[in-house]
Design a protein around this motif. Sequence first.
Motif, short mmCIF file in Angstrom:
data_model
loop_
_atom_site.label_atom_id
_atom_site.label_comp_id
_atom_site.label_asym_id
_atom_site.label_seq_id
_atom_site.Cartn_x
_atom_site.Cartn_y
_atom_site.Cartn_z
N THR A 68 29.17 -18.82 -26.04
CA THR A 68 28.21 -17.79 -25.63
C THR A 68 28.21 -17.63 -24.12
O THR A 68 27.91 -18.57 -23.39
N CYS A 70 26.61 -16.03 -20.73
CA CYS A 70 25.27 -15.59 -20.34
C CYS A 70 25.13 -15.60 -18.82
O CYS A 70 25.91 -16.23 -18.11
N SER A 74 19.05 -13.73 -13.44
CA SER A 74 18.49 -12.51 -14.03
C SER A 74 18.72 -11.32 -13.10
O SER A 74 18.45 -11.37 -11.90
N ALA A 103 20.26 -8.36 -31.20
CA ALA A 103 19.07 -9.13 -31.55
C ALA A 103 18.70 -8.87 -33.00
O ALA A 103 19.03 -7.81 -33.57
N ASP A 147 25.05 -9.22 -19.39
CA ASP A 147 23.66 -9.03 -18.93
C ASP A 147 22.66 -9.84 -19.73
O ASP A 147 21.45 -9.73 -19.52
N GLN A 148 23.15 -10.67 -20.67
CA GLN A 148 22.25 -11.51 -21.46
C GLN A 148 21.93 -12.77 -20.68
O GLN A 148 22.83 -13.52 -20.30
N CYS A 150 20.66 -16.59 -19.80
CA CYS A 150 20.89 -17.84 -20.52
C CYS A 150 19.63 -18.37 -21.19
O CYS A 150 19.71 -19.04 -22.24
N ALA A 153 19.29 -17.94 -24.95
CA ALA A 153 20.56 -17.45 -25.52
C ALA A 153 21.01 -18.27 -26.73
O ALA A 153 21.80 -17.79 -27.54
N SER A 158 18.47 -14.05 -31.06
CA SER A 158 18.64 -13.32 -29.80
C SER A 158 19.97 -12.57 -29.78
O SER A 158 20.88 -12.87 -30.56
N ARG A 159 20.06 -11.59 -28.90
CA ARG A 159 21.34 -10.92 -28.66
C ARG A 159 22.32 -11.96 -28.13
O ARG A 159 21.97 -12.83 -27.34
N ARG A 160 23.58 -11.84 -28.55
CA ARG A 160 24.55 -12.88 -28.19
C ARG A 160 25.90 -12.24 -27.82
O ARG A 160 26.38 -11.34 -28.50
#
Length: 209
Positions: A68, A70, A74, A103, A147-148, A150, A153, A158-160
């Motif tokens: 993943t 991430c 931010s 998500a 843009d996801q 951590c 995550a 959650s979106r991955r």
Amino acid sequence: MVRSFVSCVVSCLVLVLLAGGLAGCSLPEEKPDRQHRIDAGPLSALPPGVRFHRETGGTRLVTFGAVTLCSAESGADIRLDGVRYQAEPAPLVISPWLRVVPAAVHRDGGAPFDWRPLLVATGYPGHLRGGTWLGTYEKDVADFRVDQVCLGASDLDSRRIELVTALKVGRQGTAVKKMFVDYHVGETRYTLLIPGQQVVCGSVVKSAC
């Protein structure tokens, strides 16, 4: 005549040295790419640990995922440039993909099991066997924005954004020892180093197989 010639040579050397000094001041060396490990740069990753494809034989198509990607910062505009691998013995083909899992509230159909992380499967993305791994697969990783964040995550709802590796491997097998994810934030270029996670057993690769 000799004195004039020597004087001319000395003058030329002085001019060359001055030019070199001025050039050195005006053109500083470019900084090398900033290579870093997980959690030491804008881009980070959640690797799943070592994964094995233990079936041996001739030429095989094997796909690993569940790495993943991430953002550790931010709002950082992280853009991928490419993915490189260190694998021994060298596979016949090794190709990076991205799998984007939305998500849970935005998932269209399928059971929760179908959206699980893709640990290892036979075949290539789009033609995977042994299970269903839903999501959008991107073969062109260049300029993809991660843009996801951590934080959160690892939550399966959650979106991955998964880094997926598709391999064509011969009888020898292969072990991916390192993955290098090249990316940039603005004008600054980085390389995220991810320890190897993926092993295809074979006549040469036998450890833990």
